[in-house]
Design an enzyme around this catalytic site. Structure first.
Site: not given
Ligand code: GUN
Length: 281
Positions: A53, A97, A120
């Site tokens: 990311k 996350q 998100d």
């Molecule tokens: N863990 C796995 N996929 C995601 C996501 O898209 N966002 C977040 N914050 N955590 C994750």
């Protein structure tokens, strides 16, 4: 028939070029779109995700900060960090996350994020906005699936879409997005007695369960569009989706591969949401 591939890498590349252009335009106005990624603990998969990311942000001309905290960070300390990021004008998007360590209430942390920075799309305000069709951030994975359908010029009006899976992150928001585009939507899940009877009626199938071979060729109407959200490992340890790709591609009209399908689109839509957050100011 052999299905046409919907290439998530190619579409991502195109969308990320647009993101980079819009980010450059914002920078000329003195605004650099900024994303904060918060990681608690050392979950190996999460470490890979957050690295990807942050790298995607750098490539797109977005500013990003990666905050790494030890696994024993208290819930109160994490909430205080979120609050600080809410008030930081250089940060337009905040991503905590998941999963978080067991001693932290993940939903409480998500609800602490300012909805205007919830890139998100996990906050209840974002979920409510999607449900009512008002402006808010859409969760990145189903949003990416919608972009994939858009990329093939697919008109969902009057079509029957079957979503397999009912998670808050994918299945439920996916169903709402398809509904917003005037599809007739069925949500199937682990308690659905006859999944095949449902999927055989579908013009569009989105598989988002997290289990291999949930969808096989005998369950797909010829010409249907199949979107595979799954991220699993097969017996050889290779990445695979929820769909029996080799079989289903002989029946479907369009299909997304794994890897190279929905996966890259999720990060792309995170960049799009962050840019949008910065543009909205
Ligand atoms: N863990 C796995 N996929 C995601 C996501 O898209 N966002 C977040 N914050 N955590 C994750």
């Amino acid at each position: 028939m052999t299905a046409q591939l919907i290439d998530g890498n190619a579409l991502s590349k195109q969308l990320r070029t647009e993101v980079a252009q819009r980010a450059a335009a914002l920078r000329t106005r003195g605004i650099t779109p900024g994303l904060a990624v918060v990681l608690v603990g050392e979950n190996p998969a999460s470490q890979v995700y957050v690295r990807n990311k942050v790298k995607a942000c750098e490539d797109g001309g977005l500013y990003s900060v990666l905050e790494k905290h030890p696994a024993d960070l208290s819930e109160a300390a994490l909430l205080a960090r979120v609050e600080a990021l809410n008030n930081d004008p250089a940060i337009h998007g905040i991503l905590v996350q998941l999963p978080l360590p067991a001693h932290i209430d993940a939903q409480k942390v998500i609800e602490a994020i300012a909805p205007a920075k919830d890139v998100d799309g996990f906050h209840v305000a974002s979920a409510g906005a999607l449900m009512t069709g008002s402006s808010g951030f859409w969760p990145c994975t189903p949003y990416g699936c919608m972009k994939m359908l858009e990329s093939i010029g697919y008109d969902l009006r009057g079509k029957h879409a079957v979503v397999i899976g009912r998670s808050n992150i994918v299945g439920k928001p996916m169903a709402l997005m398809l509904l917003q585009k005037n599809a007739t939507v069925t949500i199937c899940h682990s308690a659905t007695p006859d999944l095949k009877a449902m999927t055989l009626q579908a013009d569009v199938i989105v598989a988002a369960v997290g289990k291999r071979n949930v969808l096989t060729a005998d369950m797909v109407k010829p010409g249907a569009v199949v979107i595979d959200v799954g991220m699993n490992r097969n017996d050889e340890g290779k990445l695979c989706g929820d769909v029996d790709f080799a079989g289903v591609k002989e029946v479907a009209g369009y299909i997304t591969p794994v890897p190279g399908g929905v996966g890259p689109m999720t990060i792309t839509m995170l960049l799009v949401n962050t840019l949008e957050a910065a543009e909205r100011g």
